[in-house]
Design a protein around this motif. Sequence first.
Motif, short mmCIF file in Angstrom:
data_model
loop_
_atom_site.label_atom_id
_atom_site.label_comp_id
_atom_site.label_asym_id
_atom_site.label_seq_id
_atom_site.Cartn_x
_atom_site.Cartn_y
_atom_site.Cartn_z
N LEU A 102 0.86 -1.20 -0.20
CA LEU A 102 -0.01 -0.06 0.05
C LEU A 102 0.89 1.13 -0.07
O LEU A 102 2.18 1.37 0.48
CB LEU A 102 -1.17 0.11 1.20
CG LEU A 102 -2.10 -1.05 1.42
CD1 LEU A 102 -2.69 -0.90 2.83
CD2 LEU A 102 -3.10 -0.76 0.26
N PRO A 103 0.22 2.39 -0.54
CA PRO A 103 1.22 3.56 -0.43
C PRO A 103 1.24 3.96 1.03
O PRO A 103 0.42 4.00 1.84
CB PRO A 103 0.19 4.58 -1.27
CG PRO A 103 -0.63 3.77 -2.24
CD PRO A 103 -0.83 2.26 -1.39
N GLY A 104 2.53 4.18 1.21
CA GLY A 104 2.80 4.76 2.78
C GLY A 104 3.52 3.68 3.56
O GLY A 104 3.84 3.91 4.75
N SER A 105 3.46 2.64 3.15
CA SER A 105 4.07 1.37 3.83
C SER A 105 5.54 1.35 3.69
O SER A 105 6.31 0.46 3.01
CB SER A 105 3.61 -0.07 3.16
OG SER A 105 4.02 -1.02 3.80
N MET A 106 6.22 2.11 4.44
CA MET A 106 7.52 2.61 4.33
C MET A 106 8.50 1.25 4.49
O MET A 106 9.49 1.19 3.79
CB MET A 106 7.93 3.62 5.23
CG MET A 106 9.30 4.23 5.07
SD MET A 106 9.55 5.73 6.07
CE MET A 106 9.78 4.80 7.68
N GLU A 208 -6.00 1.06 10.07
CA GLU A 208 -5.97 2.08 9.23
C GLU A 208 -7.29 2.82 8.94
O GLU A 208 -7.05 4.30 8.81
CB GLU A 208 -5.84 1.19 7.56
CG GLU A 208 -4.43 0.42 7.40
CD GLU A 208 -4.48 -0.61 6.16
OE1 GLU A 208 -5.51 -0.29 5.36
OE2 GLU A 208 -3.79 -1.41 6.22
N HIS A 209 -8.44 2.17 9.30
CA HIS A 209 -9.57 3.30 9.41
C HIS A 209 -9.53 4.11 10.52
O HIS A 209 -9.89 5.36 10.39
CB HIS A 209 -10.83 2.38 9.49
CG HIS A 209 -12.17 2.97 9.59
ND1 HIS A 209 -12.69 3.92 8.61
CD2 HIS A 209 -12.80 3.35 10.66
CE1 HIS A 209 -13.83 4.49 9.08
NE2 HIS A 209 -14.01 4.21 10.35
N HIS A 210 -9.16 3.74 11.64
CA HIS A 210 -8.90 4.47 12.69
C HIS A 210 -7.96 5.55 12.73
O HIS A 210 -8.13 6.85 12.94
CB HIS A 210 -8.41 3.73 13.89
CG HIS A 210 -8.42 4.50 15.32
ND1 HIS A 210 -9.16 4.95 15.89
CD2 HIS A 210 -7.20 5.03 16.01
CE1 HIS A 210 -9.06 5.63 16.94
NE2 HIS A 210 -7.63 5.76 16.94
N LEU A 211 -6.89 5.35 12.02
CA LEU A 211 -5.80 6.42 11.51
C LEU A 211 -6.22 7.46 10.60
O LEU A 211 -6.04 8.37 10.55
CB LEU A 211 -4.37 5.61 11.27
CG LEU A 211 -3.41 5.48 12.48
CD1 LEU A 211 -3.00 6.85 13.13
CD2 LEU A 211 -3.98 4.58 13.78
N GLY A 212 -6.91 6.67 9.49
CA GLY A 212 -7.51 7.72 8.70
C GLY A 212 -8.49 8.75 9.03
O GLY A 212 -8.32 9.76 8.84
N GLU A 213 -9.27 8.24 9.99
CA GLU A 213 -10.24 9.28 10.64
C GLU A 213 -9.61 10.33 11.43
O GLU A 213 -9.71 11.42 11.45
CB GLU A 213 -11.10 8.46 11.84
CG GLU A 213 -12.28 7.50 11.02
CD GLU A 213 -13.45 7.16 11.99
OE1 GLU A 213 -12.76 7.09 13.29
OE2 GLU A 213 -14.54 6.99 11.63
N ALA A 247 -2.26 7.38 6.90
CA ALA A 247 -3.04 6.42 7.56
C ALA A 247 -2.08 5.28 7.95
O ALA A 247 -1.70 4.66 8.77
CB ALA A 247 -4.47 6.08 6.99
N VAL A 248 -1.48 4.78 6.60
CA VAL A 248 -0.70 3.58 6.72
C VAL A 248 0.48 3.84 7.58
O VAL A 248 1.09 2.97 8.42
CB VAL A 248 -0.27 3.29 5.32
CG1 VAL A 248 0.72 2.01 5.47
CG2 VAL A 248 -1.82 2.62 4.78
#
Length: 418
Positions: A102-106, A208-213, A247-248
């Motif tokens: 996923l984008p952001g998965s460093m 991911e949903h929690h951090l996205g919020e 988020a990720v």
Amino acid sequence: MMRVPPVGLELSHMTNTRPSRGTEVPEFPVTRPDSRPFDPDETYNRLRAEAPVTPVRCPAGMDAWLVSRYDDIRSVLADPRMSSRGAGSMHMLPSYDMRDPLPGSMIQLDGEEHTRLRRLLIGEFTVRRMEALRPYIQKIADQQVDAMLAGSSADLVRDFALPIPSLVICELLGVPYDDHAAFQRDSEVLMGFEADAATRDAASRRLEHHLGELVGQRLVEPRDDLLSRLIARGNATERPLTVQELAVLGVLLLVAGHETTANMMTLSTLALLRSPERRAALQGSPDTAGTAVEELLRYVSVIQFGLLRYATEDVTVGAATVRAGEWVVAAIPSGNRDESVFAAPDTIDLDRQARRHLAFGFGAHQCIGQQLARIQLQVALTTLLRRVPGLRLARPLTPSEFKRNDIVYGLRSMPVVW
């Protein structure tokens, strides 16, 4: 975070990638001696001497080159031809679903994509900024000890080791600590190897949903926290961070920011309790905690199954030629017990200058939060030794209390009295 996969290969392709090239392949070594819970599988001692780069069969379904010597491990982790898209220790997970990162998965991105994200984050984890957190970390450690001492017993995992790094990373990110029980449950799912793919996927999506919020809130109302600063830093570039990337990244920091440190705290404490002389030495000289922590990081090596890499080109590792498309596991615990680098490696020497250990990895993907982890471990251990000098196990620990089937080695519980 943990459900994202390597390089777009299907699992069926992976299982056909065989560094053994037709020979019989042994299983990946995973057995710890019950009487020596800090020691990795004894197989590594033989491999370092006789077959330092050898094929093994991994639970995820593919064969990989297992690299067991310190110098070869550093070489693998520093080589840009060795892709990190295998997601850490996912060679151990039978149910792992091989999809693109996923984008952001460093931790799974290479080259410029990885550099872009790391550059935005690195300023948050400088030595100076982390040292500025030391008084706050000390305050949390003292509060946890106060709560423990109000009774006559405690679970050192639940009552001390988990709350400290959880409170710190929540404070840094701006995540409400009231949510820690939920993210701790999901973290445990992602760090273990026993849940099926659907359960892991659900845990990852919840995080991911929690951090996205939370990211959405910071986009509207920035605060003085890491997420808000990341948004601002990204907006100052030609390519601002997306909500998904933020988020990720947030999930990665949240999970990695407490799991490894909490497990190191409990295992380090256990190691000191089992060695009264070393415990007394650190109690008498708390100013040596920095050196002692480096040695404990080397000795314990909580990333117990190593780090997975994928060769994008033919690479020579030791005396072996790793072909493009083959997998490599850098066996961190074995490298940290390499007798050619660390004298008497199976012994704790709190005076050892062990900072070149591999506990935080090596190369471009070396742990970005290592300075924070060091400070938390120093504060936690010195606080326990100073304030709870009579600390001891309430009873002998059982094998089932050790996390032998998790990405990060540690204890599920550690009942103590004083």
